[in-house]
Design a protein around this motif. Structure first.
Motif, mmCIF file in Angstrom:
data_model
loop_
_atom_site.group_PDB
_atom_site.id
_atom_site.type_symbol
_atom_site.label_atom_id
_atom_site.label_comp_id
_atom_site.label_asym_id
_atom_site.label_seq_id
_atom_site.Cartn_x
_atom_site.Cartn_y
_atom_site.Cartn_z
ATOM 1 N N MET A 50 4.815 0.796 -0.638
ATOM 2 C CA MET A 50 6.205 0.376 -0.858
ATOM 3 C C MET A 50 6.424 -0.160 -2.266
ATOM 4 S SD MET A 50 6.954 -1.419 2.844
ATOM 5 C CE MET A 50 8.649 -1.839 2.458
ATOM 6 N N ALA A 51 5.332 -0.644 -2.884
ATOM 7 C CA ALA A 51 5.440 -1.185 -4.246
ATOM 8 C C ALA A 51 5.085 -0.144 -5.309
ATOM 9 C CB ALA A 51 4.528 -2.399 -4.383
ATOM 10 N N GLU A 52 5.072 1.140 -4.914
ATOM 11 C CA GLU A 52 4.667 2.216 -5.831
ATOM 12 C C GLU A 52 5.465 2.196 -7.132
ATOM 13 O OE1 GLU A 52 4.323 7.120 -5.888
ATOM 14 O OE2 GLU A 52 5.601 6.116 -4.428
ATOM 15 N N GLU A 53 6.777 1.989 -7.023
ATOM 16 C CA GLU A 53 7.634 2.042 -8.207
ATOM 17 C C GLU A 53 7.250 0.967 -9.230
ATOM 18 O OE1 GLU A 53 12.343 1.489 -9.414
ATOM 19 O OE2 GLU A 53 11.703 1.278 -7.335
ATOM 20 N N TYR A 54 6.805 -0.174 -8.738
ATOM 21 C CA TYR A 54 6.509 -1.294 -9.630
ATOM 22 C C TYR A 54 5.055 -1.285 -10.102
ATOM 23 C CZ TYR A 54 10.822 -2.655 -7.337
ATOM 24 O OH TYR A 54 12.099 -2.649 -6.833
ATOM 25 N N LEU A 55 4.145 -0.840 -9.232
ATOM 26 C CA LEU A 55 2.719 -0.825 -9.586
ATOM 27 C C LEU A 55 2.316 0.435 -10.341
ATOM 28 C CD1 LEU A 55 1.174 -2.146 -6.235
ATOM 29 C CD2 LEU A 55 1.656 -3.451 -8.321
ATOM 30 N N GLN A 56 3.149 1.469 -10.262
ATOM 31 C CA GLN A 56 2.815 2.782 -10.833
ATOM 32 C C GLN A 56 1.511 3.300 -10.226
ATOM 33 O OE1 GLN A 56 5.016 4.396 -13.021
ATOM 34 N NE2 GLN A 56 6.266 2.662 -12.371
ATOM 35 N N LEU A 57 1.310 3.011 -8.947
ATOM 36 C CA LEU A 57 0.135 3.450 -8.201
ATOM 37 C C LEU A 57 0.570 4.527 -7.221
ATOM 38 C CD1 LEU A 57 -2.926 2.830 -7.450
ATOM 39 C CD2 LEU A 57 -1.978 1.402 -5.619
ATOM 40 N N ARG A 58 -0.020 5.718 -7.341
ATOM 41 C CA ARG A 58 0.341 6.821 -6.454
ATOM 42 C C ARG A 58 0.169 6.414 -4.997
ATOM 43 N NH1 ARG A 58 2.898 11.411 -8.618
ATOM 44 N NH2 ARG A 58 2.063 11.856 -10.671
ATOM 45 N N LYS A 59 1.152 6.765 -4.160
ATOM 46 C CA LYS A 59 1.166 6.277 -2.786
ATOM 47 C C LYS A 59 0.036 6.826 -1.924
ATOM 48 C CE LYS A 59 4.681 9.702 -1.376
ATOM 49 N NZ LYS A 59 5.008 10.198 -2.726
ATOM 50 N N SER A 60 -0.576 7.930 -2.342
ATOM 51 C CA SER A 60 -1.653 8.499 -1.533
ATOM 52 C C SER A 60 -2.929 7.661 -1.593
ATOM 53 C CB SER A 60 -1.965 9.928 -1.992
ATOM 54 O OG SER A 60 -2.381 9.937 -3.345
ATOM 55 N N LYS A 61 -3.144 6.966 -2.691
ATOM 56 C CA LYS A 61 -4.422 6.284 -2.899
ATOM 57 C C LYS A 61 -4.716 5.224 -1.838
ATOM 58 C CE LYS A 61 -4.788 7.114 -7.839
ATOM 59 N NZ LYS A 61 -3.768 7.188 -8.824
ATOM 60 N N PRO A 62 -3.808 4.254 -1.609
ATOM 61 C CA PRO A 62 -4.139 3.213 -0.626
ATOM 62 C C PRO A 62 -4.304 3.732 0.798
ATOM 63 C CG PRO A 62 -1.872 2.964 -1.407
ATOM 64 C CD PRO A 62 -2.516 3.992 -2.275
ATOM 65 N N VAL A 63 -3.478 4.703 1.206
ATOM 66 C CA VAL A 63 -3.580 5.162 2.598
ATOM 67 C C VAL A 63 -4.817 6.017 2.828
ATOM 68 C CG1 VAL A 63 -1.130 4.979 3.162
ATOM 69 C CG2 VAL A 63 -1.978 7.073 2.124
ATOM 70 N N LEU A 64 -5.297 6.723 1.800
ATOM 71 C CA LEU A 64 -6.541 7.484 1.949
ATOM 72 C C LEU A 64 -7.710 6.536 2.199
ATOM 73 C CD1 LEU A 64 -6.191 10.208 -0.853
ATOM 74 C CD2 LEU A 64 -6.149 10.577 1.611
ATOM 75 N N ILE A 65 -7.766 5.443 1.435
ATOM 76 C CA ILE A 65 -8.831 4.452 1.618
ATOM 77 C C ILE A 65 -8.697 3.783 2.983
ATOM 78 C CG2 ILE A 65 -9.819 2.294 0.754
ATOM 79 C CD1 ILE A 65 -10.369 4.630 -1.075
ATOM 80 N N ALA A 66 -7.478 3.410 3.342
ATOM 81 C CA ALA A 66 -7.253 2.736 4.621
ATOM 82 C C ALA A 66 -7.663 3.625 5.789
ATOM 83 C CB ALA A 66 -5.784 2.341 4.752
ATOM 84 N N ALA A 67 -7.329 4.920 5.709
ATOM 85 C CA ALA A 67 -7.694 5.842 6.790
ATOM 86 C C ALA A 67 -9.211 5.897 6.966
ATOM 87 C CB ALA A 67 -7.145 7.236 6.493
ATOM 88 N N GLY A 68 -9.922 5.976 5.860
ATOM 89 C CA GLY A 68 -11.378 6.009 5.930
ATOM 90 C C GLY A 68 -11.946 4.755 6.570
ATOM 91 N N ILE A 69 -11.442 3.578 6.158
ATOM 92 C CA ILE A 69 -11.950 2.313 6.694
ATOM 93 C C ILE A 69 -11.678 2.210 8.197
ATOM 94 C CG2 ILE A 69 -11.639 -0.198 6.648
ATOM 95 C CD1 ILE A 69 -11.066 0.046 3.645
ATOM 96 N N ILE A 70 -10.460 2.570 8.614
ATOM 97 C CA ILE A 70 -10.080 2.449 10.026
ATOM 98 C C ILE A 70 -10.971 3.315 10.914
ATOM 99 C CG2 ILE A 70 -8.251 3.005 11.686
ATOM 100 C CD1 ILE A 70 -6.259 2.069 9.466
#
Length: 476
Positions: A50-70
């Motif tokens: 949700m903070a992609e616009e401000y962090l300039q962090l591609r939205k795929s990165k956090p959810v890919l890591i989260a999926a692996g951890i879960i």
């Protein structure tokens, strides 16, 4: 609105169920430390999205890591109990769901990129720019075109195209550009709600078999009202004067119209495969990719002869500018169009599917389904889901609903399809179209500029729901 209260109270849970593989026979993890840790991981990852616009962090990165951890957490627990095969089957099930949707979207994106390459969208933009229409006429034209293009092209591509026109003719007029961009976002989201190809959420509902292809047309009039109500209110504030017409001409590249026809044929193939043979629509879409590849082969093989004929014609007419442009022509390459697909979106989609699927496998599905649908009013819950989609991306929201698989009538499935599709228009951050336009029209179309018109957009949202409940009452 009791459904809304329940939904907001369970916000941390309602996004966590994508798989239809039940947890029965597995290990209940909803009230364990590992379960809550997995929930926290997903919430944190989605906060970064949700903070992609401000962090300039591609939205795929956090959810890919989260999926692996879960899924690793689930795997550890089940391995200790000798039940690894259950996790294996659940993961493969989720992966298959993702693969079908990803390949479907990949083909659609490839066709859109091919049309862009053939300058179809540039030609439409140039026609609007040089038309000499007044600002109020352009306000309506860009809105109507966004409404009717988005059912075939995705809403973000449609919005970016129309925004380019608005920026060109607006010439720095902040009030006009802000109003026109809001109108485009609302129109693009509304247009995508009555077509399986207009939005990922409608595609998911269609592929899940909840609504048949032709039944989506029942949402046409509610979608029109969702667009028209705020547009009529905003149009009063649009200046009446006409901007100076710009002499911009774009010539379509060879094969542009044929690619449009092939895309239509691809859609027809996908629909026929699903409706008459009960084969997944992705089969027809991948076959359509073959159509495009064969046509690309034809374009490459015939390019030298086509260039020679054009060169001779331009030499006879003395058109030095077109002769110069011939030197930069490159062969059509379908794989180049595949490479230009929105891979960040596709990978984000994978992360969401696997995150939500993993948390659903832990047992949150039954918990949320009981509180949201069995314990409350379905209409209120489905309306609230649309309000939630103005804050949280509608993809995980719709996955949650499909995974809960509540026993709902066709009218209710159409209602949640409508609300999830158009609810994102309420805020500029609620849809991909809004976020993209804030970047393209930076400083002219803003979050607070959009927020000022929230009452008008909310009125359109409620009117469209009322129209659906009244016009399609026989479907409930």
């Amino acid at each position: 609105m009791s459904g809304f209260v329940r939904l907001m109270a369970l916000l941390g849970l309602s996004l966590f169920s994508c798989t239809s593989v039940a947890n029965s026979g597995g290990i209940p993890l909803t009230h364990t430390g590992i379960g809550w840790f997995a929930v926290a991981i997903f919430v944190f990852a989605y906060a970064l999205v949700m903070a992609e616009e401000y962090l300039q962090l591609r939205k795929s990165k956090p959810v890919l890591i989260a999926a692996g951890i879960i899924w690793i957490l689930i795997g550890i627990v089940y391995a200790e109990q000798g039940l690894s095969s259950l996790v294996h089957d659940a993961f493969r099930h989720n992966l298959l769901e993702y693969a079908e949707l990803m390949l479907f979207l990949l083909v659609a994106m490839t066709y859109i990129n091919a049309m862009e390459d053939r300058l179809l969208f540039d030609a439409l933009r140039a026609w609007l720019v040089r038309s000499g229409f007044g600002l109020r006429t352009l306000f309506w034209l860009t809105g109507v075109l966004a409404f009717f293009i988005s059912p075939v092209a995705d809403n973000m591509t449609t919005a970016l195209l129309m925004c380019a026109v608005v920026l060109k003719v607006g010439n720095g007029d902040r009030r006009f550009i802000n109003l026109a961009c809001i109108n485009i976002v609302v129109a693009a989201n509304a247009g995508g709600a009555f077509s399986p190809f207009g939005d990922i959420t409608t595609l998911m509902v269609w592929q899940a078999g909840k609504v048949q292809f032709g039944q989506f047309l029942a949402l046409f009039i509610p979608s029109v009202l969702n667009f028209l109500v705020p547009a009529l209110l905003m149009s009063v504030m649009v200046p009446r004067h006409a901007p100076s017409a710009l002499n911009e001409v774009v010539e379509l590249k060879r094969g542009a119209i044929t690619i449009v026809l092939l895309f239509i044929l691809t859609i027809v193939t996908a629909v026929l495969c699903y409706n008459f043979l009960l084969l997944p629509p992705v089969l027809g879409m991948m076959m359509g990719l073959g159509y495009l590849q064969f046509f690309g082969f034809y374009l490459r093989k015939t390019l030298p002869g086509s260039l020679a004929r054009q060169r001779a014609r331009y030499e006879r007419s003395g058109d030095s500018e077109r002769l110069r442009r011939l030197g930069s022509v490159v062969p059509f390459d379908v794989f180049n169009k595949i490479a230009k697909a929105e891979w960040d979106t596709l990978l984000f989609f994978y992360g969401v599917v696997m995150c939500v699927g993993g948390l659903g496998f832990m047992g949150y599905l039954e918990l949320v389904s009981h509180f949201l649908y069995e314990g409350g009013n379905q209409t209120s819950a489905n309306i609230a889901i649309g309000l939630l989609s103005s804050i949280v991306d509608n993809i995980p929201v719709m996955f949650a609903v499909l995974s809960m698989d509540p026993d709902m009538s066709l009218g209710q499935w159409l209602l949640v399809t409508l609300t999830a599709g158009v609810g994102g228009s309420l805020l500029s951050i609620g849809s991909a179209a809004g976020v993209a336009l804030m970047g393209q029209a930076h400083g002219m179309y803003t979050f607070f500029g959009h927020l000022k018109w929230l009452p008008a957009i909310l009125l359109g949202y409620l009117v469209s729901i009322g129209a659906h409940l009244w016009l399609n009452s026989a479907l409930f």
